[in-house]
Enzyme design. Structure first.
Site, PDB file in Angstrom:
ATOM      1  N   ASP A  34       0.582  -1.375   0.136  1.00 11.47           N
ATOM      2  CA  ASP A  34       0.132   0.161  -0.024  1.00 11.47           C
ATOM      3  C   ASP A  34       1.108   1.886  -0.184  1.00 11.47           C
ATOM      4  O   ASP A  34       1.840   1.829   0.080  1.00 11.47           O
ATOM      5  CB  ASP A  34      -0.912   0.361   1.226  1.00 11.47           C
ATOM      6  CG  ASP A  34      -1.863  -1.011   1.186  1.00 11.47           C
ATOM      7  OD1 ASP A  34      -1.906  -1.513   0.107  1.00 11.47           O
ATOM      8  OD2 ASP A  34      -3.410  -0.861   1.940  1.00 11.47           O
ATOM      9  N   HIS A 190       3.681  -2.291   3.280  1.00 10.21           N
ATOM     10  CA  HIS A 190       3.603  -0.835   2.394  1.00 10.21           C
ATOM     11  C   HIS A 190       4.916  -0.597   1.440  1.00 10.21           C
ATOM     12  O   HIS A 190       6.352  -0.923   2.272  1.00 10.21           O
ATOM     13  CB  HIS A 190       3.527   0.296   3.837  1.00 10.21           C
ATOM     14  CG  HIS A 190       1.992   0.364   4.432  1.00 10.21           C
ATOM     15  ND1 HIS A 190       2.111  -0.998   5.755  1.00 10.21           N
ATOM     16  CD2 HIS A 190       0.661   0.893   4.148  1.00 10.21           C
ATOM     17  CE1 HIS A 190       0.639  -0.431   5.899  1.00 10.21           C
ATOM     18  NE2 HIS A 190       0.386   0.549   4.668  1.00 10.21           N
TER      19      HIS A 190
END
Length: 277
Positions: A34, A190
């Protein structure tokens, strides 16, 4: 930054440290990333995935793709590179707002559709997958997603790399969760976190070693799967209609030979995507 502000909200809306999915099937894990792209970190993630032959999903933020400048150009090129390497590029909104808040729910449609447009401008195609920031869910957001025909993608394993910022701790958490995994799970990481860039190769090396041990012991290995099962079904065009449309398109693209006029004067040629509506 937003981590401190929203940590409590995250606990309330998503369970933060979500446990792996419970299932009786073989252990399978999908990798997702993400908040990127990050021009100084995402390329390293891509190279690591290539080394292990892994296809992942990158849920990107549109604020990296807005505006002009060298960094924006590199970010757009990075999402194209993600696609070229066989990964999926997903929608994670423009600004990563908590869309169930009283104020930001009013901007949810623009955050979602606006980012879809930014991704489409960079890739030439709309993203099929969407993940809501913080995994937030509420009636208002569900109604908006239903109206857009979007089914959000969640996760099962969350080492909270954005909070830990510590590669060994991230590795330890993920490895512990995978060691007891049964069935299919989605791992949340991430690609904007430096510690994740460091941790990822070690996690993947651990999976390789763990699988070698399991095979020797006659146990089921941990399979890293791709995102194909998440993609919406594509309806095929019936063969007769496909053939007819191709004939019409060919005729329309040869105005000197065809009585068919689909637009006045000169214009762009038509294109017919093979096998899909």
């Amino acid at each position: 930054m937003r981590e401190a502000v929203f940590f409590g909200v995250l606990l309330l809306t998503t369970g933060a440290s979500a446990a792996p999915a419970k299932d009786n099937g073989p252990p399978e894990v999908l990798l997702t990333f993400d908040d990127g792209p990050a021009v100084d970190k995402t390329p390293k993630i891509l190279d690591t995935l290539d080394q292990h032959g892994i296809k992942a999903v990158f849920f990107v933020l549109g604020n990296h793709l807005q505006g002009t400048g060298a960094t924006v150009d590199k970010s757009r090129e990075l999402v194209r590179e993600e696609l070229r390497r066989g990964h999926a590029v997903g929608n994670h909104t423009i600004h990563h707002y908590f869309l169930c808040g009283h104020f930001y729910i009013k901007q949810a449609w623009q955050e979602i559709e606006g980012n879809a447009k930014l991704i489409e401008d960079a890739l030439g195609q709309r993203p099929d997958l969407f993940r809501t920031p913080y995994g937030a869910h509420c009636k208002q957001l569900t109604a908006i997603l239903d109206g857009l025909g979007i089914k959000p993608i969640g996760w099962d394993i969350d080492p909270q790399d954005w909070r830990l910022k510590n590669a060994p701790k991230i590795e330890a958490y993920v490895e512990k969760q995978l060691s007891t995994l049964h069935g299919r799970a989605i791992l949340l990481l991430h690609d904007v976190q430096a510690a994740t860039v460091i941790a990822l190769p070690h996690i993947l090396d651990w999976i390789d070693k763990e699988n070698a041990r399991r095979i020797t012991a006659g146990q089921q290995p941990i399979k890293i799967i791709n995102y194909a099962y998440l993609l919406p079904e594509r309806k095929l065009v019936p063969p007769f209609l496909d053939a007819l449309a191709r004939v019409l398109v060919d005729l329309a693209n040869m105005p000197s030979l065809s009585p068919i006029r689909l637009w006045p004067g000169s214009g762009p040629p038509l294109a017919w995507p093979p096998g899909q509506v």
